[in-house]
Scaffold this active site. Structure first.
Site: not given
Length: 158
Positions: A55, A57
């Site tokens: 992802h 992040e």
């Protein structure tokens, strides 16, 4: 002088759109900022790398930690194009940035098909009631690793 927060968020949003359109994955981007400058950029690469943990992040956190030579993001801010999912939220807490700013909400994400609510609900269930069965196995043997950790000299606490 620290650059305006809006510009850092715009960079996360730009990454989310640019990298999604380039076929890397979903529309998610993130940047890590320290001392007024971007030190790492991340974007969703779940489908292009066949890695469900890639992802935006997590990607940005990994790159920032490498750039800083540390496993914690002290005095850093994370800007992400969307409110973090449960996995990313866990990674954020482990990385310990100073602050997190996000654009889209988890409700916005759910409205376009990225609904993580089921994970939040699973976390509230007792283990036997979860969709993926989880069962303790060989705990007594596994405790040997924790025992060795408590005795290890010179370890780095985290």
């Amino acid at each position: 002088m620290e650059a305006p927060r809006d510009e850092f968020m715009r960079e996360a949003i730009r990454l989310s759109i640019e990298k999604m359109q380039a076929g890397h994955g979903g529309p998610f981007g993130a940047v890590v900022v320290k001392d007024g400058r971007v030190i790492a950029r991340g974007f969703n690469q779940v489908t292009s790398t066949n890695d469900p943990t890639c992802h935006a992040e997590v990607d940005a956190i990994r790159k920032a930690c490498q750039a800083l030579g540390t496993f914690q993001l002290d005095d850093c801010d994370l800007y992400t194009s969307c409110e973090p999912c449960p996995m990313c939220l866990g990674a954020i807490y482990w990385a310990r940035p100073r602050r997190v700013f996000y654009g889209n909400t988890k409700a916005d994400a759910a409205a376009v098909g990225f609904d993580d609510q089921f994970i939040y609900e699973e976390l509230d269930k007792p283990l036997p009631a979860r969709q993926i069965p989880m069962q303790e196995l060989l705990r007594d043997e596994a405790l040997a690793g924790f025992e060795a950790w408590t005795k290890k000299e010179g370890k780095t606490e985290y």
